[in-house]
Each structure stands twice: as C-alpha cells, then as structure tokens.
Design a protein around this motif. Structure first.
Motif, PDB file in Angstrom:
ATOM      1  N   PRO A  46      13.997  29.723  15.042  1.00 16.54           N
ATOM      2  CA  PRO A  46      15.060  28.755  15.336  1.00 16.54           C
ATOM      3  C   PRO A  46      14.640  27.641  16.287  1.00 16.54           C
ATOM      4  CG  PRO A  46      15.406  30.755  16.600  1.00 16.54           C
ATOM      5  CD  PRO A  46      14.238  31.021  15.691  1.00 16.54           C
ATOM      6  N   ALA A  47      13.522  27.813  16.981  1.00 17.96           N
ATOM      7  CA  ALA A  47      13.145  26.850  18.024  1.00 17.96           C
ATOM      8  C   ALA A  47      12.990  25.419  17.495  1.00 17.96           C
ATOM      9  CB  ALA A  47      11.876  27.311  18.732  1.00 17.96           C
ATOM     10  N   PRO A  48      12.274  25.183  16.377  1.00 15.75           N
ATOM     11  CA  PRO A  48      12.154  23.796  15.896  1.00 15.75           C
ATOM     12  C   PRO A  48      13.492  23.192  15.487  1.00 15.75           C
ATOM     13  CG  PRO A  48      10.466  25.188  14.916  1.00 15.75           C
ATOM     14  CD  PRO A  48      11.427  26.103  15.602  1.00 15.75           C
ATOM     15  N   VAL A  49      14.384  24.014  14.947  1.00 11.82           N
ATOM     16  CA  VAL A  49      15.706  23.521  14.548  1.00 11.82           C
ATOM     17  C   VAL A  49      16.515  23.143  15.790  1.00 11.82           C
ATOM     18  CG1 VAL A  49      17.837  24.071  13.318  1.00 11.82           C
ATOM     19  CG2 VAL A  49      15.638  24.958  12.472  1.00 11.82           C
ATOM     20  N   GLU A  50      16.493  24.011  16.792  1.00 15.62           N
ATOM     21  CA  GLU A  50      17.212  23.722  18.028  1.00 15.62           C
ATOM     22  C   GLU A  50      16.651  22.477  18.705  1.00 15.62           C
ATOM     23  OE1 GLU A  50      17.111  27.168  20.499  1.00 15.62           O
ATOM     24  OE2 GLU A  50      18.068  28.473  18.995  1.00 15.62           O
ATOM     25  N   ALA A  51      15.337  22.317  18.681  1.00 13.36           N
ATOM     26  CA  ALA A  51      14.717  21.144  19.311  1.00 13.36           C
ATOM     27  C   ALA A  51      15.128  19.860  18.596  1.00 13.36           C
ATOM     28  CB  ALA A  51      13.195  21.292  19.306  1.00 13.36           C
ATOM     29  N   TRP A  52      15.180  19.912  17.271  1.00 14.08           N
ATOM     30  CA  TRP A  52      15.615  18.749  16.486  1.00 14.08           C
ATOM     31  C   TRP A  52      17.055  18.374  16.827  1.00 14.08           C
ATOM     32  CZ3 TRP A  52      19.349  17.471  12.885  1.00 14.08           C
ATOM     33  CH2 TRP A  52      19.104  16.356  12.070  1.00 14.08           C
ATOM     34  N   ILE A  53      17.911  19.388  16.935  1.00 12.99           N
ATOM     35  CA  ILE A  53      19.313  19.154  17.287  1.00 12.99           C
ATOM     36  C   ILE A  53      19.411  18.495  18.660  1.00 12.99           C
ATOM     37  CG2 ILE A  53      21.462  20.337  17.935  1.00 12.99           C
ATOM     38  CD1 ILE A  53      20.749  22.397  15.677  1.00 12.99           C
ATOM     39  N   ARG A  54      18.657  18.991  19.617  1.00 12.37           N
ATOM     40  CA  ARG A  54      18.726  18.440  20.979  1.00 12.37           C
ATOM     41  C   ARG A  54      18.172  17.011  21.007  1.00 12.37           C
ATOM     42  NH1 ARG A  54      20.670  22.296  24.128  1.00 12.37           N
ATOM     43  NH2 ARG A  54      20.258  24.492  23.635  1.00 12.37           N
ATOM     44  N   ARG A  55      17.132  16.734  20.230  1.00 11.65           N
ATOM     45  CA  ARG A  55      16.619  15.354  20.157  1.00 11.65           C
ATOM     46  C   ARG A  55      17.669  14.420  19.584  1.00 11.65           C
ATOM     47  NH1 ARG A  55      11.984  17.967  18.243  1.00 11.65           N
ATOM     48  NH2 ARG A  55      12.351  17.316  16.087  1.00 11.65           N
ATOM     49  N   SER A  56      18.398  14.902  18.579  1.00 11.25           N
ATOM     50  CA  SER A  56      19.415  14.054  17.956  1.00 11.25           C
ATOM     51  C   SER A  56      20.576  13.763  18.898  1.00 11.25           C
ATOM     52  CB  SER A  56      19.938  14.716  16.675  1.00 11.25           C
ATOM     53  OG  SER A  56      20.799  15.797  16.971  1.00 11.25           O
ATOM     54  N   ILE A  57      20.824  14.684  19.828  1.00 16.10           N
ATOM     55  CA  ILE A  57      21.900  14.487  20.806  1.00 16.10           C
ATOM     56  C   ILE A  57      21.433  13.563  21.935  1.00 16.10           C
ATOM     57  CG2 ILE A  57      23.305  15.651  22.564  1.00 16.10           C
ATOM     58  CD1 ILE A  57      23.344  18.117  20.698  1.00 16.10           C
ATOM     59  N   GLU A  58      20.231  13.823  22.446  1.00 14.85           N
ATOM     60  CA  GLU A  58      19.724  13.032  23.574  1.00 14.85           C
ATOM     61  C   GLU A  58      19.491  11.576  23.190  1.00 14.85           C
ATOM     62  OE1 GLU A  58      16.258  15.234  24.595  1.00 14.85           O
ATOM     63  OE2 GLU A  58      17.401  16.968  25.329  1.00 14.85           O
ATOM     64  N   LYS A  59      19.045  11.362  21.968  1.00 17.18           N
ATOM     65  CA  LYS A  59      18.820  10.002  21.480  1.00 17.18           C
ATOM     66  C   LYS A  59      19.231   9.955  20.011  1.00 17.18           C
ATOM     67  CE  LYS A  59      15.403   6.271  21.241  1.00 17.18           C
ATOM     68  NZ  LYS A  59      13.958   5.896  21.407  1.00 17.18           N
ATOM     69  N   MET A  70      24.979  23.240  11.523  1.00 19.72           N
ATOM     70  CA  MET A  70      26.206  23.447  12.289  1.00 19.72           C
ATOM     71  C   MET A  70      26.303  24.876  12.811  1.00 19.72           C
ATOM     72  SD  MET A  70      27.556  20.542  12.506  1.00 19.72           S
ATOM     73  CE  MET A  70      28.983  21.170  13.413  1.00 19.72           C
ATOM     74  N   LYS A  71      25.781  25.824  12.062  1.00 18.02           N
ATOM     75  CA  LYS A  71      25.765  27.215  12.530  1.00 18.02           C
ATOM     76  C   LYS A  71      24.943  27.341  13.815  1.00 18.02           C
ATOM     77  CE  LYS A  71      24.403  31.848  10.948  1.00 18.02           C
ATOM     78  NZ  LYS A  71      23.798  32.607   9.818  1.00 18.02           N
ATOM     79  N   GLY A 108      26.173  26.051  21.476  1.00 16.25           N
ATOM     80  CA  GLY A 108      27.266  25.460  22.245  1.00 16.25           C
ATOM     81  C   GLY A 108      27.249  23.958  22.408  1.00 16.25           C
ATOM     82  N   VAL A 109      26.764  23.216  21.371  1.00 11.01           N
ATOM     83  CA  VAL A 109      26.707  21.756  21.495  1.00 11.01           C
ATOM     84  C   VAL A 109      27.374  21.063  20.305  1.00 11.01           C
ATOM     85  CG1 VAL A 109      24.659  21.737  22.976  1.00 11.01           C
ATOM     86  CG2 VAL A 109      24.381  21.734  20.473  1.00 11.01           C
TER      87      VAL A 109
END
Length: 281
Positions: free
Chosen positions: A46-59, A76-77, A83-84
């Motif tokens: 899950p780490a690469p998916v979570e990192a992609w999600i966080r990048r999309s939020i930060e920028k 979305m799952k 929690g974001v």
C-alpha cells in the motif's frame, strides 16, 4: 419490459461490475450462468498508493486521468483508511478530470465530482487521442493505471506533450482464480447449452483464451464460441475479439456502451429464436 429474456441462458464472466449485470439480466427473466474469472485485490504494497494520494493532496494535479472506475474506488478505500477523504476529494476537484469511458465517470459522481472529458472510445488509444488535442506542457498529470496491461505507449505519449506523469496502480488481479469454472463454462458453450455469452471488458476475453491455451482446449473454446452468440458491450471488447479472430454478434444500439442497452440488444436479437433449452425440448 420484464421477462424479455425469459428462458434464455446467458453466460457472464464475473469480474468487476458483473454482480449488477447479473441482477439486471435476472430481472429480465434470464437464466444467468455465472463464471468467476479472477478476483481483484488491493495493491499488495500500500505504500506507493498512499504516497501518490499524499502527493495529490499536498500539490493537486493539474490533470487527472482515470482509466477504470475500479481504480478510483480502490483509491477511495485507501483514502478512507488513512483518514484523508475530504482532503483528497478536494484535491481532485481542483484538477481537470479525464475518464476512459463511462465507468470512471460513474465512480467520480459517487464522490460528487464530474469528468471534464470522457473518451469517445473507452480505450488507452482513445485517451491518448483525447489528450493530444490539449496543451499539457508543464502540467502535472496523475494517471491511474490498471493491471495486466503495458501502459508505456500511453505514458510516453503524455510525456511527449511536455507533461510530468505521476502513475498509481491501486489494485491487482488474482490470475490463478477459477480455472475450473472457466473450463466448465467452455464446455457448456461447446455442448450448445448457452444462448449467449455477454462480455463487458476485454480482460475477460484474454483470460478465457489464456486458460484455454494453458489447459490445451483452445480449439474447444473456439468451437463453443462458434455456436454461441457473442454479445459485446462496446468497441474495446469488440476490437479485442477481432484481434483473436472472433466476432461480435450483438452490440448496443446507438453507441450506448452500458449494461442496460446491451441487455436490450440481447433481448432483440435472441428473441428471434426460442431458447435453446426449449428448442431441444
């Protein structure tokens, strides 16, 4: 009108949205023969998916390309688990959103968003053609991928337009699932016990042929398909059939590439003859 398919035995190959498809067919009176093709799992790491999600939020991305509805639902799952959700949906709202066919658009609407553009052809080539008409130079583009497909041509085409591409693959297929069920379905078609096979994505065709070749029964598969009407939901499926020397017998009217128009087309075509079980009786 209900019962338009009463008595007709329809084979469906279960993948993503076939639970809904099975229900719609059953509502029309069909005898649905379900064949699980494979199962879908979250990305094993899950780490690469979570990192992609966080990048999309930060920028937030300038542009977002969704190739499947399943992909966004899997994202979305993960978003809800970490929690974001509110932040992620807000970030997607800032991007231009492009959908490969109707299914990603449906998934976007489930979270209150709409695609700005949808491909005329629900294929990767259709996505590349759609994006080629836009200025992507200097844009950050998020690209959701799907398994068992080489996406290098699409990624290369986008990069050639000057965009920075950030990809995510949020799910995987279990390629070993349900071989026995697939062989049984091939036999049912070869015995002439199926009134039609309904195909809703090109992965189903590839999986059928892959298993038939591995089990040494590709000739039997082709024999079964020769005597069974083949219903295709749209151009991507029909193109894949053609690439394997197979035909499309039933196709939605007016380029309406959805399940209900496909069912209507099946009812119109199959209704010209009685169900095979009745004919044999």
């Amino acid at each position: 009108m209900a019962d338009r398919l009463n008595g007709y035995r329809i084979l469906i190959l279960e993948t993503r949205e076939e639970a809904q498809f099975s229900r719609l067919l059953t509502e029309q009176g069909a005898d649905v023969l379900q064949c699980p093709m494979f199962t879908i799992h979250d990305a094993p790491d899950p780490a690469p998916v979570e990192a992609w999600i966080r990048r999309s939020i930060e920028k937030p991305f300038d542009d977002l390309v969704l190739l499947t509805g399943e992909g966004l639902r899997r994202l979305m799952k993960v978003v809800r688990r970490i929690g974001v959700e509110q932040e992620f949906v807000a970030s997607l709202g800032k991007a231009r959103k492009f959908a490969r066919g109707p299914k990603p658009g449906k998934a976007l609407r489930e979270i209150g968003l709409e695609p700005q553009m949808t491909t005329e052809k629900p294929t990767s080539e259709g996505v590349a053609e759609m994006l080629s008409r836009l200025d992507l130079n200097g844009h950050r583009l998020g690209l959701q991928l799907y398994p068992d497909k080489d996406h290098s041509v699409l990624i290369g085409a986008i990069k050639a337009q000057g965009a920075e591409v950030d990809t995510v693959l949020p799910y995987t297929y279990d390629a070993q699932a349900a071989d026995t069920n697939i062989i049984a379905a091939i036999d049912e078609m070869a015995y002439g016990r199926v009134d039609a096979i309904a195909l809703t994505n090109l992965g189903q065709i590839r999986r059928l042929i892959e298993v038939a070749r591995a089990r040494g029964c590709e000739d039997r598969l082709r024999e079964g398909l020769d005597r069974t009407p083949i219903a295709s939901v749209g151009p991507a499926v029909s193109d894949e059939l053609k690439s394997h020397g197979l035909r499309t017998d039933i196709y939605p009217a007016e380029d309406a590439f959805f399940m209900r128009p496909l069912i209507s087309a099946m009812a119109a075509e199959l209704g010209k003859k009685p169900p095979r079980a009745v004919a044999r009786g």
